[in-house]
Design a protein around this motif. Structure first.
Motif, PDB file in Angstrom:
ATOM      1  N   ALA A 281     -14.614 -15.618  15.938  1.00 50.89           N
ATOM      2  CA  ALA A 281     -13.996 -14.576  15.117  1.00 50.89           C
ATOM      3  C   ALA A 281     -13.115 -13.635  15.926  1.00 50.89           C
ATOM      4  O   ALA A 281     -12.039 -13.223  15.465  1.00 50.89           O
ATOM      5  CB  ALA A 281     -15.077 -13.777  14.386  1.00 50.89           C
ATOM      6  N   ASP A 282     -13.554 -13.301  17.166  1.00 54.54           N
ATOM      7  CA  ASP A 282     -12.766 -12.361  17.963  1.00 54.54           C
ATOM      8  C   ASP A 282     -11.451 -12.991  18.421  1.00 54.54           C
ATOM      9  O   ASP A 282     -10.408 -12.332  18.448  1.00 54.54           O
ATOM     10  CB  ASP A 282     -13.567 -11.858  19.161  1.00 54.54           C
ATOM     11  CG  ASP A 282     -14.052 -12.967  20.079  1.00 54.54           C
ATOM     12  OD1 ASP A 282     -14.187 -14.118  19.615  1.00 54.54           O
ATOM     13  OD2 ASP A 282     -14.299 -12.699  21.269  1.00 54.54           O
ATOM     14  N   VAL A 283     -11.475 -14.283  18.761  1.00 53.65           N
ATOM     15  CA  VAL A 283     -10.249 -14.972  19.171  1.00 53.65           C
ATOM     16  C   VAL A 283      -9.302 -15.098  17.987  1.00 53.65           C
ATOM     17  O   VAL A 283      -8.087 -14.899  18.104  1.00 53.65           O
ATOM     18  CB  VAL A 283     -10.568 -16.365  19.751  1.00 53.65           C
ATOM     19  CG1 VAL A 283      -9.284 -17.126  20.088  1.00 53.65           C
ATOM     20  CG2 VAL A 283     -11.445 -16.228  20.993  1.00 53.65           C
ATOM     21  N   GLU A 284      -9.859 -15.391  16.820  1.00 56.35           N
ATOM     22  CA  GLU A 284      -9.052 -15.523  15.614  1.00 56.35           C
ATOM     23  C   GLU A 284      -8.353 -14.205  15.273  1.00 56.35           C
ATOM     24  O   GLU A 284      -7.149 -14.183  14.967  1.00 56.35           O
ATOM     25  CB  GLU A 284      -9.946 -15.972  14.463  1.00 56.35           C
ATOM     26  CG  GLU A 284      -9.194 -16.407  13.226  1.00 56.35           C
ATOM     27  CD  GLU A 284     -10.145 -16.979  12.191  1.00 56.35           C
ATOM     28  OE1 GLU A 284     -10.249 -18.222  12.097  1.00 56.35           O
ATOM     29  OE2 GLU A 284     -10.784 -16.191  11.466  1.00 56.35           O
ATOM     30  N   ALA A 285      -9.098 -13.101  15.338  1.00 55.19           N
ATOM     31  CA  ALA A 285      -8.522 -11.791  15.030  1.00 55.19           C
ATOM     32  C   ALA A 285      -7.445 -11.417  16.036  1.00 55.19           C
ATOM     33  O   ALA A 285      -6.387 -10.877  15.671  1.00 55.19           O
ATOM     34  CB  ALA A 285      -9.617 -10.731  15.004  1.00 55.19           C
ATOM     35  N   ASN A 286      -7.705 -11.690  17.305  1.00 53.58           N
ATOM     36  CA  ASN A 286      -6.732 -11.374  18.338  1.00 53.58           C
ATOM     37  C   ASN A 286      -5.468 -12.218  18.174  1.00 53.58           C
ATOM     38  O   ASN A 286      -4.347 -11.736  18.347  1.00 53.58           O
ATOM     39  CB  ASN A 286      -7.337 -11.615  19.724  1.00 53.58           C
ATOM     40  CG  ASN A 286      -6.383 -11.218  20.834  1.00 53.58           C
ATOM     41  OD1 ASN A 286      -6.017 -10.062  20.979  1.00 53.58           O
ATOM     42  ND2 ASN A 286      -5.970 -12.196  21.627  1.00 53.58           N
ATOM     43  N   THR A 287      -5.642 -13.483  17.818  1.00 56.56           N
ATOM     44  CA  THR A 287      -4.492 -14.371  17.616  1.00 56.56           C
ATOM     45  C   THR A 287      -3.634 -13.896  16.453  1.00 56.56           C
ATOM     46  O   THR A 287      -2.398 -13.902  16.521  1.00 56.56           O
ATOM     47  CB  THR A 287      -4.972 -15.804  17.363  1.00 56.56           C
ATOM     48  OG1 THR A 287      -5.741 -16.255  18.479  1.00 56.56           O
ATOM     49  CG2 THR A 287      -3.791 -16.749  17.159  1.00 56.56           C
ATOM     50  N   ALA A 288      -4.277 -13.461  15.371  1.00 54.29           N
ATOM     51  CA  ALA A 288      -3.536 -12.967  14.209  1.00 54.29           C
ATOM     52  C   ALA A 288      -2.628 -11.812  14.587  1.00 54.29           C
ATOM     53  O   ALA A 288      -1.534 -11.653  14.029  1.00 54.29           O
ATOM     54  CB  ALA A 288      -4.509 -12.546  13.114  1.00 54.29           C
ATOM     55  N   GLU A 289      -3.065 -11.011  15.547  1.00 57.96           N
ATOM     56  CA  GLU A 289      -2.283  -9.842  15.965  1.00 57.96           C
ATOM     57  C   GLU A 289      -1.206 -10.219  16.982  1.00 57.96           C
ATOM     58  O   GLU A 289      -0.060  -9.774  16.877  1.00 57.96           O
ATOM     59  CB  GLU A 289      -3.225  -8.786  16.552  1.00 57.96           C
ATOM     60  CG  GLU A 289      -2.521  -7.561  17.115  1.00 57.96           C
ATOM     61  CD  GLU A 289      -1.773  -6.764  16.067  1.00 57.96           C
ATOM     62  OE1 GLU A 289      -0.819  -6.056  16.432  1.00 57.96           O
ATOM     63  OE2 GLU A 289      -2.130  -6.857  14.875  1.00 57.96           O
ATOM     64  N   THR A 290      -1.546 -11.032  17.974  1.00 58.27           N
ATOM     65  CA  THR A 290      -0.631 -11.276  19.093  1.00 58.27           C
ATOM     66  C   THR A 290       0.388 -12.388  18.831  1.00 58.27           C
ATOM     67  O   THR A 290       1.373 -12.483  19.545  1.00 58.27           O
ATOM     68  CB  THR A 290      -1.409 -11.628  20.370  1.00 58.27           C
ATOM     69  OG1 THR A 290      -2.197 -12.810  20.141  1.00 58.27           O
ATOM     70  CG2 THR A 290      -2.322 -10.486  20.777  1.00 58.27           C
ATOM     71  N   ALA A 291       0.160 -13.213  17.811  1.00 56.80           N
ATOM     72  CA  ALA A 291       1.057 -14.340  17.563  1.00 56.80           C
ATOM     73  C   ALA A 291       2.229 -13.994  16.649  1.00 56.80           C
ATOM     74  O   ALA A 291       2.979 -14.890  16.242  1.00 56.80           O
ATOM     75  CB  ALA A 291       0.269 -15.519  16.979  1.00 56.80           C
ATOM     76  N   ARG A 292       2.404 -12.744  16.329  1.00 53.73           N
ATOM     77  CA  ARG A 292       3.483 -12.348  15.420  1.00 53.73           C
ATOM     78  C   ARG A 292       4.843 -12.676  16.030  1.00 53.73           C
ATOM     79  O   ARG A 292       5.065 -12.486  17.219  1.00 53.73           O
ATOM     80  CB  ARG A 292       3.395 -10.858  15.095  1.00 53.73           C
ATOM     81  CG  ARG A 292       2.143 -10.474  14.332  1.00 53.73           C
ATOM     82  CD  ARG A 292       2.145  -9.016  13.905  1.00 53.73           C
ATOM     83  NE  ARG A 292       0.909  -8.669  13.228  1.00 53.73           N
ATOM     84  CZ  ARG A 292       0.646  -8.948  11.940  1.00 53.73           C
ATOM     85  NH1 ARG A 292       1.566  -9.568  11.219  1.00 53.73           N
ATOM     86  NH2 ARG A 292      -0.499  -8.608  11.393  1.00 53.73           N
ATOM     87  N   THR A 293       5.726 -13.148  15.186  1.00 50.22           N
ATOM     88  CA  THR A 293       7.081 -13.470  15.642  1.00 50.22           C
ATOM     89  C   THR A 293       7.934 -12.210  15.674  1.00 50.22           C
ATOM     90  O   THR A 293       7.489 -11.127  15.329  1.00 50.22           O
ATOM     91  CB  THR A 293       7.722 -14.512  14.709  1.00 50.22           C
ATOM     92  OG1 THR A 293       7.683 -14.017  13.355  1.00 50.22           O
ATOM     93  CG2 THR A 293       6.982 -15.843  14.772  1.00 50.22           C
ATOM     94  N   GLY A 294       9.181 -12.377  16.088  1.00 55.55           N
ATOM     95  CA  GLY A 294      10.087 -11.237  16.146  1.00 55.55           C
ATOM     96  C   GLY A 294       9.871 -10.407  17.395  1.00 55.55           C
ATOM     97  O   GLY A 294       9.473 -10.911  18.441  1.00 55.55           O
ATOM     98  N   ASN A 295      10.110  -9.093  17.273  1.00 50.39           N
ATOM     99  CA  ASN A 295      10.034  -8.221  18.441  1.00 50.39           C
ATOM    100  C   ASN A 295       8.792  -7.341  18.451  1.00 50.39           C
ATOM    101  O   ASN A 295       8.741  -6.326  19.148  1.00 50.39           O
ATOM    102  CB  ASN A 295      11.284  -7.340  18.535  1.00 50.39           C
ATOM    103  CG  ASN A 295      11.433  -6.391  17.354  1.00 50.39           C
ATOM    104  OD1 ASN A 295      10.557  -6.318  16.495  1.00 50.39           O
ATOM    105  ND2 ASN A 295      12.543  -5.669  17.307  1.00 50.39           N
ATOM    106  N   SER A 296       7.770  -7.722  17.689  1.00 49.94           N
ATOM    107  CA  SER A 296       6.566  -6.882  17.618  1.00 49.94           C
ATOM    108  C   SER A 296       5.875  -6.761  18.974  1.00 49.94           C
ATOM    109  O   SER A 296       5.222  -5.751  19.236  1.00 49.94           O
ATOM    110  CB  SER A 296       5.584  -7.446  16.586  1.00 49.94           C
ATOM    111  OG  SER A 296       5.141  -8.731  16.959  1.00 49.94           O
TER     112      SER A 296
END
Length: 255
Positions: free
Chosen positions: A125-140
């Motif tokens: 769950a922690d890896v999944e949550a972190n991935t949802a945040e860090t994998a965003r495209t663009g300039n985030s």
């Protein structure tokens, strides 16, 4: 060994969503000792954004495909590396080591990992949550306001280079330390705490692809050893939608 490989690749997957320490015990140097005022977090990120091509250029990115090689040093294995990233935060990484293939991804809702002929299982769950945040495209990834907390903790030598040390708490509550080269502004590395121990990643050999700089040599250090990813090709653009289809459907049991 197979479980060690999966753990190491989960770490590589997390660091790839972002992009060896030579002196982890180096003492932070106060701003006054360096002869220059300490920058703000926003200032560090502004310099980073300029160094990698600018926020406007990265804002246009709706996806990208990376290809290269991977070297799992502690297992004596080498193979191919492919990573896809699509809007808004979908990601898939495939590592083919000949003797086994590791497939990890996140379809925007569910993350999975699979190795060899074994069944896919849901990410922790922690890896999944972190991935949802860090994998965003663009300039985030260039937006310093996305963190829950962030501060410039000092100047420190990391991987043989003088860097600004930033202590960060992410929106998901994860703690990490990022290092940005004082001279160039480029991010040199990151250190995170994981259930398997401290994990360190270094980002080297930045190269420009379509006017945007990407670290092409990424080394993840774990208790098991190093995983080295060398990126040879980067193509910007939305990958085919089918690339992100989860083998778990809408859910899946976590290992």
């Amino acid at each position: 060994m197979q479980r060690f490989l999966v753990r190491a690749m989960l770490g590589a997957f997390a660091f790839a969503s972002l992009s060896g320490i030579t002196r982890l015990d180096a003492q932070a140097v106060p701003a006054a000792a360096s002869g220059a005022a300490m920058p703000t977090v926003a200032g560090v990120y502004d310099k980073f954004a300029t160094a990698v091509g600018g926020r406007d250029a990265w804002a246009q990115v709706v996806g990208r495909t990376e290809k290269g090689t991977v070297n799992v040093t502690f297992a004596g294995l080498t193979g191919s590396y492919t990573r896809y990233n699509g809007a808004p935060n979908r990601i898939r990484m495939i590592i083919d080591l000949d003797v086994t293939k590791i497939d990890q991804g996140f379809d925007g809702k569910v993350g999975w990992t699979a190795q060899g002929d074994g069944p896919a299982t849901r990410m922790p769950a922690d890896v999944e949550a972190n991935t949802a945040e860090t994998a965003r495209t663009g300039n985030s990834f260039l937006d310093a306001t996305r963190f829950k907390e962030a501060k410039v903790a000092g100047v420190e030598e990391f991987d043989g280079v003088q860097c600004y040390k930033l202590d960060i708490v992410t929106i998901t509550g994860d703690k990490r330390t990022d290092y940005f080269e004082t001279a160039t502004g480029l991010r040199r590395g990151t250190v995170t705490s994981a259930p398997t121990g401290m994990q360190t990643a270094t980002f080297r050999e930045y190269k420009a692809f379509d006017g945007k700089k990407v670290a092409t040599l990424v080394t993840q250090k774990t208790d098991q050893g190093d995983v080295v990813i060398t990126i040879t090709d980067v193509v910007f653009g939305e990958p085919a939608a089918g690339v992100f289809t989860s083998p778990l459907g809408g859910g899946g049991v976590r290992d």
